[in-house]
Scaffold this motif. Structure first.
Motif, PDB file in Angstrom:
ATOM      1  N   PHE A  92       0.825  -1.208   0.000  1.00  0.00           N
ATOM      2  CA  PHE A  92       0.000   0.000   0.000  1.00  0.00           C
ATOM      3  C   PHE A  92       0.862   1.262   0.000  1.00  0.00           C
ATOM      4  CE2 PHE A  92      -2.807  -3.203   2.046  1.00  0.00           C
ATOM      5  CZ  PHE A  92      -3.757  -3.249   1.046  1.00  0.00           C
ATOM      6  N   VAL A  93       2.142   1.094   0.250  1.00  0.00           N
ATOM      7  CA  VAL A  93       3.097   2.189   0.071  1.00  0.00           C
ATOM      8  C   VAL A  93       3.587   2.198  -1.365  1.00  0.00           C
ATOM      9  CG1 VAL A  93       5.341   3.117   0.746  1.00  0.00           C
ATOM     10  CG2 VAL A  93       3.826   2.153   2.485  1.00  0.00           C
ATOM     11  N   VAL A  94       4.045   1.053  -1.817  1.00  0.00           N
ATOM     12  CA  VAL A  94       4.609   0.937  -3.166  1.00  0.00           C
ATOM     13  C   VAL A  94       3.570   1.272  -4.234  1.00  0.00           C
ATOM     14  CG1 VAL A  94       5.654  -0.651  -4.819  1.00  0.00           C
ATOM     15  CG2 VAL A  94       6.310  -0.762  -2.397  1.00  0.00           C
ATOM     16  N   ASN A  95       2.326   0.842  -4.035  1.00  0.00           N
ATOM     17  CA  ASN A  95       1.281   1.069  -5.040  1.00  0.00           C
ATOM     18  C   ASN A  95       0.955   2.538  -5.262  1.00  0.00           C
ATOM     19  OD1 ASN A  95       1.114  -1.678  -5.321  1.00  0.00           O
ATOM     20  ND2 ASN A  95      -0.800  -1.913  -4.176  1.00  0.00           N
ATOM     21  N   SER A  96       1.321   3.390  -4.296  1.00  0.00           N
ATOM     22  CA  SER A  96       1.072   4.825  -4.447  1.00  0.00           C
ATOM     23  C   SER A  96       2.232   5.549  -5.136  1.00  0.00           C
ATOM     24  CB  SER A  96       0.823   5.467  -3.080  1.00  0.00           C
ATOM     25  OG  SER A  96      -0.383   4.998  -2.523  1.00  0.00           O
ATOM     26  N   HIS A  97       3.295   4.811  -5.445  1.00  0.00           N
ATOM     27  CA  HIS A  97       4.456   5.339  -6.183  1.00  0.00           C
ATOM     28  C   HIS A  97       5.006   6.638  -5.602  1.00  0.00           C
ATOM     29  CE1 HIS A  97       3.532   2.296  -9.169  1.00  0.00           C
ATOM     30  NE2 HIS A  97       2.294   2.749  -9.222  1.00  0.00           N
ATOM     31  N   PRO A  98       5.250   6.685  -4.299  1.00  0.00           N
ATOM     32  CA  PRO A  98       5.802   7.919  -3.723  1.00  0.00           C
ATOM     33  C   PRO A  98       7.268   8.096  -4.100  1.00  0.00           C
ATOM     34  CG  PRO A  98       5.785   6.208  -2.072  1.00  0.00           C
ATOM     35  CD  PRO A  98       5.108   5.626  -3.283  1.00  0.00           C
ATOM     36  N   ARG A  99       7.728   9.312  -4.026  1.00  0.00           N
ATOM     37  CA  ARG A  99       9.148   9.581  -4.245  1.00  0.00           C
ATOM     38  C   ARG A  99       9.942   9.353  -2.965  1.00  0.00           C
ATOM     39  NH1 ARG A  99       9.777  15.421  -6.725  1.00  0.00           N
ATOM     40  NH2 ARG A  99      11.973  14.768  -6.609  1.00  0.00           N
ATOM     41  N   ILE A 100       9.283   9.551  -1.815  1.00  0.00           N
ATOM     42  CA  ILE A 100       9.973   9.451  -0.533  1.00  0.00           C
ATOM     43  C   ILE A 100       9.030   8.879   0.517  1.00  0.00           C
ATOM     44  CG2 ILE A 100       9.345  11.770   0.261  1.00  0.00           C
ATOM     45  CD1 ILE A 100      12.240  12.036   1.324  1.00  0.00           C
ATOM     46  N   CYS A 101       9.588   8.114   1.457  1.00  0.00           N
ATOM     47  CA  CYS A 101       8.784   7.517   2.528  1.00  0.00           C
ATOM     48  C   CYS A 101       9.515   7.665   3.858  1.00  0.00           C
ATOM     49  CB  CYS A 101       8.522   6.033   2.241  1.00  0.00           C
ATOM     50  SG  CYS A 101       7.562   5.201   3.536  1.00  0.00           S
ATOM     51  N   THR A 125      13.130  -3.003   0.629  1.00  0.00           N
ATOM     52  CA  THR A 125      11.982  -3.108  -0.272  1.00  0.00           C
ATOM     53  C   THR A 125      11.675  -1.759  -0.914  1.00  0.00           C
ATOM     54  OG1 THR A 125      11.025  -4.888   1.047  1.00  0.00           O
ATOM     55  CG2 THR A 125       9.539  -3.727  -0.443  1.00  0.00           C
ATOM     56  N   LEU A 126      11.707  -0.708  -0.138  1.00  0.00           N
ATOM     57  CA  LEU A 126      11.432   0.629  -0.674  1.00  0.00           C
ATOM     58  C   LEU A 126      12.501   1.045  -1.679  1.00  0.00           C
ATOM     59  CD1 LEU A 126      10.295   2.467   2.596  1.00  0.00           C
ATOM     60  CD2 LEU A 126       8.845   1.634   0.736  1.00  0.00           C
ATOM     61  N   ARG A 127      13.728   0.769  -1.369  1.00  0.00           N
ATOM     62  CA  ARG A 127      14.808   1.128  -2.287  1.00  0.00           C
ATOM     63  C   ARG A 127      14.682   0.377  -3.610  1.00  0.00           C
ATOM     64  NH1 ARG A 127      20.787   1.883   0.443  1.00  0.00           N
ATOM     65  NH2 ARG A 127      20.746   4.160   0.432  1.00  0.00           N
ATOM     66  N   ASN A 128      14.345  -0.888  -3.527  1.00  0.00           N
ATOM     67  CA  ASN A 128      14.174  -1.683  -4.743  1.00  0.00           C
ATOM     68  C   ASN A 128      13.024  -1.165  -5.592  1.00  0.00           C
ATOM     69  OD1 ASN A 128      16.309  -3.369  -4.079  1.00  0.00           O
ATOM     70  ND2 ASN A 128      15.009  -4.869  -3.041  1.00  0.00           N
ATOM     71  N   ALA A 129      12.081  -0.469  -4.947  1.00  0.00           N
ATOM     72  CA  ALA A 129      10.957   0.125  -5.674  1.00  0.00           C
ATOM     73  C   ALA A 129      11.258   1.577  -6.065  1.00  0.00           C
ATOM     74  CB  ALA A 129       9.702   0.078  -4.816  1.00  0.00           C
ATOM     75  N   HIS A 130      12.509   1.988  -5.915  1.00  0.00           N
ATOM     76  CA  HIS A 130      12.973   3.333  -6.286  1.00  0.00           C
ATOM     77  C   HIS A 130      12.276   4.416  -5.465  1.00  0.00           C
ATOM     78  CE1 HIS A 130      15.012   1.331  -9.583  1.00  0.00           C
ATOM     79  NE2 HIS A 130      13.850   0.809  -9.976  1.00  0.00           N
TER      80      HIS A 130
END
Length: 257
Positions: free
Chosen positions: A126-135, A163-168
Motif C-alpha cells: 500500500f506504500v509501493v502502489n502509491s508510487h511515492p518519491r519518498i517515505c 523493499t522501498l529502495r528496490n521500488a525506487h
C-alpha cells in the motif's frame, strides 16, 4: 590463677577450664536471617528470569491480533492515487492530518495505531502502489512494549528499507520516540528504546540512508519532555508535531520534493 584451676599438680588433671560461650541467636533472629536470604535469592532469580523473558519471548506477538490493523487494511485499497510523500508508522503517524500540517495535497498517511514492524512488511504494497518519491518510516515503540527483541525490530525495518529502495522510493528512517517520565515503567522502556535507536542509527549508516532523530529536540535526555507530550506521556501534542513538520520540510527541501 583461676580458683577452679589450683596450682597443685595433683589437682591439675581435675581442673575444669570455663570458656565463655558466644551468645546464642534467638530463634526469631535466626528465622529472620534465613527468610532474608531466601527473599534475596528469589528476587535475583525472578529478576533474571524476567529479563530473559523480555529478551527471549517464547512467541512473538502478531500484528494480526491488532484490531486496528485489520480495520485499516480494509480501507487501504481505496487510496489509489499517486502521491509524492508517504509516512509509514504507528499511531504517531496515524493521529496527524499530514496534508493540513504540511499544507500539501500530495501526502499519504500509512500509520496504524498499535502496529508493530512485522505488520509493516505485510502492508508495504500500500506504500509501493502509491508510487511515492519518498517515505518516512517511524516505528518500533510498540514492539518494545510487546517485548519483541531489538534485533528482530531492526531486521524488520531493514527489510522495509530494502523493499522501498528496490521500488525506487527514497526511505528516511526515523528514531523512535521516547516516552514521558510518568509513563508506566518509563525507565525500563526508555532504556530499551535507547538501545533500539542506537541500532537504528547504525542500520541507517550501514544502508547509507538518512536518519531523522527528532529526539534531540523533544527528548534530549532520552525522556519525552512534558511540553511535547499528551497527558498519557506517550503520544505527541501539537508542539511536537510542529517540530516534526519542520524536520520533514527540511528533508523534503534537500530532495527537491
Amino acid at each position: 590463677m583461676n580458683d577452679l584451676c589450683p596450682s597443685d599438680p595433683e589437682l591439675a588433671p581435675k581442673c575444669v577450664i570455663m570458656i565463655p560461650k558466644p551468645p546464642k541467636l534467638s530463634f526469631i533472629s535466626y528465622s529472620f536471617n534465613i527468610l532474608f536470604i531466601i527473599a534475596g535469592t528469589l528476587f535475583v532469580v525472578k529478576r533474571l528470569h524476567f529479563q530473559y523473558q523480555l529478551d527471549h519471548p517464547a512467541v512473538l506477538p502478531s500484528y494480526i491480533s491488532n484490531p486496528q490493523y485489520s480495520e485499516q487494511l480494509n480501507i487501504e485499497p481505496a487510496y489509489a492515487r499517486p502521491v509524492n510523500i508517504i509516512l509509514l508508522g504507528t499511531s504517531h503517524v496515524y493521529k496527524a492530518h499530514w496534508d493540513e500540517l504540511l499544507n500539501r495535497s500530495d501526502i499519504g498517511n500509512r500509520g496504524i495505531g498499535s502496529d508493530i514492524t512485522a505488520g509493516y512488511l505485510h502492508r508495504l504494497q500500500f506504500v509501493v502502489n502509491s508510487h511515492p518519491r519518498i517515505c518516512f518510516i517511524e516505528g518500533g515503540g510498540n514492539d518494545i512494549e510487546m517485548h519483541i527483541p531489538v534485533d528482530t525490530i531492526v531486521s524488520n525495518l531493514g527489510k522495509v528499507l530494502d523493499t522501498l529502495r528496490n521500488a525506487h522510493i527514497i526511505p528516511i528512517l526515523q528514531a523512535e520516540f521516547y516516552v514521558g517520565a510518568n509513563y508506566p515503567a518509563s525507565v525500563v522502556i526508555n532504556g530499551r528504546l535507547l538501545k533500539l535507536n542506537q541500532q537504528l542509527s547504525l542500520l541507517a549508516a550501514d544502508r547509507n540512508i538518512e536518519y531523522l532523530d527528532l529526539n534531540q529536540l523533544i527528548a534530549p535526555q532520552q525522556v519525552l519532555l512534558p511540553q511535547y507530550c499528551q497527558p498519557d506521556n506517550i503520544h505527541l501534542n501539537a508542539r511536537a508535531y510542529l517540530c516534526w513538520k519542520d524536520a520533514i520540510e527540511k528533508v523534503l527541501k534537500t530532495h527537491n520534493i
